[in-house]
Design an enzyme around this catalytic site. Sequence first.
Site, short mmCIF file in Angstrom:
data_model
loop_
_atom_site.label_atom_id
_atom_site.label_comp_id
_atom_site.label_asym_id
_atom_site.label_seq_id
_atom_site.Cartn_x
_atom_site.Cartn_y
_atom_site.Cartn_z
N CYS A 124 0.84 -1.20 0.00
CA CYS A 124 0.00 0.00 0.00
C CYS A 124 0.87 1.25 0.00
CB CYS A 124 -0.94 0.10 1.20
SG CYS A 124 -1.94 -1.35 1.44
N ARG A 164 2.90 0.49 -5.46
CA ARG A 164 2.87 -0.19 -4.17
C ARG A 164 1.59 -0.99 -3.96
NH1 ARG A 164 6.70 1.81 -0.81
NH2 ARG A 164 5.60 0.97 0.98
N TRP A 198 -3.01 -2.50 -1.57
CA TRP A 198 -2.74 -3.87 -2.00
C TRP A 198 -3.28 -4.74 -0.87
CZ3 TRP A 198 0.16 -8.12 -0.32
CH2 TRP A 198 0.41 -9.11 -1.27
N ASN A 223 -0.34 1.64 5.96
CA ASN A 223 0.44 0.70 5.16
C ASN A 223 1.12 -0.25 6.12
OD1 ASN A 223 2.26 -0.56 3.37
ND2 ASN A 223 3.77 1.05 3.66
N GLY A 224 0.94 -1.55 5.93
CA GLY A 224 1.58 -2.53 6.81
C GLY A 224 0.57 -3.56 7.28
N GLU A 226 16.04 -15.37 -14.42
CA GLU A 226 15.47 -14.02 -14.47
C GLU A 226 14.59 -13.86 -15.70
OE1 GLU A 226 14.87 -11.80 -12.61
OE2 GLU A 226 14.60 -9.97 -13.76
N LYS A 251 10.66 -12.85 -15.53
CA LYS A 251 10.18 -11.63 -16.19
C LYS A 251 8.99 -11.96 -17.07
CE LYS A 251 11.55 -9.34 -14.61
NZ LYS A 251 12.10 -8.72 -13.46
N GLU A 275 5.74 -13.06 -15.01
CA GLU A 275 5.06 -12.07 -14.17
C GLU A 275 4.29 -11.03 -14.98
OE1 GLU A 275 9.08 -9.60 -12.92
OE2 GLU A 275 7.34 -9.38 -11.67
N HIS A 291 16.38 -35.35 -16.87
CA HIS A 291 16.11 -36.07 -15.61
C HIS A 291 14.64 -35.92 -15.21
CE1 HIS A 291 20.30 -37.03 -15.26
NE2 HIS A 291 20.57 -35.78 -15.61
N LYS A 344 4.94 -3.60 -5.98
CA LYS A 344 6.37 -3.33 -6.16
C LYS A 344 7.18 -3.60 -4.90
CE LYS A 344 9.85 -1.64 -8.50
NZ LYS A 344 10.42 -2.56 -9.49
C1 F6R Z 1 10.28 -9.12 -10.18
C2 F6R Z 1 10.51 -8.33 -8.99
C3 F6R Z 1 10.49 -9.03 -7.68
C4 F6R Z 1 11.47 -8.36 -6.70
C5 F6R Z 1 11.33 -8.97 -5.30
C6 F6R Z 1 12.30 -8.37 -4.32
O1 F6R Z 1 10.39 -8.34 -11.33
O2 F6R Z 1 10.67 -7.14 -9.04
O3 F6R Z 1 10.76 -10.38 -7.80
O4 F6R Z 1 12.77 -8.51 -7.18
O5 F6R Z 1 10.02 -8.78 -4.84
O6 F6R Z 1 12.10 -7.00 -4.17
P1 F6R Z 1 13.23 -6.05 -3.64
O7 F6R Z 1 14.34 -6.06 -4.62
O8 F6R Z 1 12.59 -4.71 -3.51
O9 F6R Z 1 13.67 -6.61 -2.32
#
Ligand code: F6R
Length: 609
Positions: A2, A27, A75, A99-100, A480, A484, A487, A503, A604
Site C-alpha cells: 500500500c 505499491r 494492496w 500501510n503494513g 530471471e 520476467k 510475471e 532427468h 512493487k
Molecule cells: C520481479 C521483482 C520481484 C522483486 C522482489 C524483491 O520483477 O521485481 O521479484 O525482485 O520482490 O524486491 P526487492 O528487490 O525490492 O527486495
Amino acid sequence: MCGIVGYVGSKDCSDVLVNALSKLEYRGYDSAGIAVFENGDIKTVKTQGKLKDLEDKLAAEYKPQGHIGIGHTRWATHGEPSDVNSHPHSGARVTIVHNGIIENYLELKEFLTARGRSFLSETDTEVVAQLLDYEYNGNPLETIQKVMQQLKGSFALGIMFRDFTDRIFATRRESPLIVGVAENECFIASDVPAILRYTRDYYLLEHDEIATLTTEGVSFVDKHLRPITKELKTADWDMEAAEKGGYAHFMIKEINEQPEAIRTTIMPRIRDGLPCLEECGITVESLKRFRSITIVACGTAMHAGMVGKYVIEDLARVPVVVDIASEFRYRNPIVGKDDLVVIISQSGETADSLAALRLAKQKGATTLAIVNAKGSSIAREADMLIYTLAGPEIAVASTKAYITQLSVMYLFAFELALAKGTVSAAECKRLIAALIKMPDAVAHVIENCEEKCKFIATKLVNADSLLYIGRGLDYALSMEGSLKLKEVSYIHSESYAAGELKHGTISLIEEGMPVISVATQTDVIPKTISNIVEVKSRGAKIILVCTDACARGLKDGVADYVVEIPHSEELLMPITAVVPLQILAYYTAINRGNDPDKPRNLAKSVTVE
Ligand code: F6R
C-alpha cells in the site's frame, strides 16, 4: 504494501492527494481513497479499483473541498479488494490510512468488540482507527502513543482527528514513511516520488516517532513524546525521472534507461582503473577475512545474487550460497562472525530480506546491503552498504534495478578477488575496462534487438507454457528471463539447467512448445546446443539468445528464431543477454493485452511476509 500520502497546505487537497497517490500506485492498486477536512468535518471518498476509478468517482459524485487530508492506494492483505475494505478507515472521531500489517488485530478487535465497538470492514486498519477513537483523551499525541504501545506488526499511519482540523499526524514502525516540507505546506508519503512535484525536501521518520503537520510546519516527537529535531534531506531524483518520459510504459522506459543506470552505478566506484568501494565501507583489508558468503534476497534480486555466485566463486574462489530470504529466515542458517551476508533489494523494504538481515546480524555475521532505495530500512541497518544508483524504478517488473545489481555484484567480486589475491591488479584492470564498456553494449543491444524481440513475442502470445534453459551463467540468467516473462505475460514458464532436462522435465516437451535458450558461455555452448537439439527433435520451437560468435557456428535448423548479441567479456555477458529477455517479456505482455507496469496480484514493494 500500500501507499499512503497526506497534505497540509493551501492547495486543493483532493487534487494533491490524487496526484501524490499516482506516484505510489506501484505499491498496490486494488483500491484507493482520500479523506479531507471540509467545513470542520472529515469527508471520505473511496473505491475498489485503480486510482483512475477514484478519480472518476470524485468527478462524477463528489469531490471534498479542503486543504488538509490523507490518501491511500491499496494492496489487499486483510479483506478482499472492495469499497468497504478500502482506506481511509474511521472511528467516530478519527480517520486513518495505513500501510503494513497489524499482527495482533484479532486480539484488539475482540477487546474492542467486548466494549461495544462494531466494525464495517474486514481490515486490520479499521481496528486501529477504532482503537484510536477508544483511547482518545483529547490529546492526539498521547492517544497515538497509547495505541502504538498496543500494536504489534508493521505500520505507517496518516491520522486525522475530527477535533483538530488544522493538522494531520503520522507515525510508523517498520513500514516506510517520509515527511515532505515546502513553504507553508507539508506532506507525508510512503516514498519520495509522491512529493517530488511539490518539493525535494523531506525528513525520514524513524520507528515510533510521531510527526505533527500544520501549515506552520512540522514537529516531531519520539516515542516518549519528547520533541526531537531531525535532519532535512534533499531528494536528488527529479520529477521527470519519476514520469514515463514519452514511453508507453515504465517498463520499456526503464529498460531503455539501463545504459545510464549502469554508468551511474559503476563509474563513481572505479579509481585508477580498479574497483574502489571505500565510500561504501568496503576495503581490500576488510574483505580478506571472510570465509564464506551467503547472498540473501527475493525474486529478481535473488537472481542477481545467482549471477554473483558464479562470478565470485570463479574469480575470488570463496564459496557462495544463494538463499531465498523467506527460507533463510526460518531455517537456522549457518552464518557467523567469519562470514559475510549480502542482502540485495531494490526497495530496501522487503519484509523477508529485512528479517534475513537482522537474523544474520544476530548470528554475528557481517552484513552488506546492495539496495536501490535511499534511506530504506535495509540500507540503514546493514553494516556496509552499496547503493545501486538506478533511480526510481516504477514498473513492478524489475529491469534497471536488476542490471545495476549485476553491475555491483561484478564490482564487488573484482574487489574481493583482489583482496583474496586470486586475481592480479592487471587482470582486474582488464575486467574493469570491459565493465566500463557495458553501458554502450547494452544500448547497442536495445537498439538492435527490439524489433526482433517484438516479432518473436508475436509467436509466444498463445503459448500455454514455456521453458528457459542454459548452463552456468546462462542458467542463472534464464531464471530471471523466465520470471520476467511469467510475471507480466501470465504465461507459465520455468527455467532449467539445460543438462538437468533429461532427468524428468523433458517429458513436458510437446509439439510447438517454446523453449528459450541462452548460450553465451563458449565452454558450454556445444553442450547447450546438444540439449537444444534434444528438445527440438521432440517438437519444441527454439528461440535462441546467443552471441554473434555462437550464431555463426550454428547449423541451419537448430533454432527457429535467433537473437544475436555482440560477444564481449564472457563473465559479463549476463548484463547484455538479459536485455532481449526483458524486451521479449514486455512485448509478450502487450500482445496479450496486459498492463506490464502493473501485473495482476503483484506489488512493487513486498513489505509483508
Ligand atoms: C520481479 C521483482 C520481484 C522483486 C522482489 C524483491 O520483477 O521485481 O521479484 O525482485 O520482490 O524486491 P526487492 O528487490 O525490492 O527486495
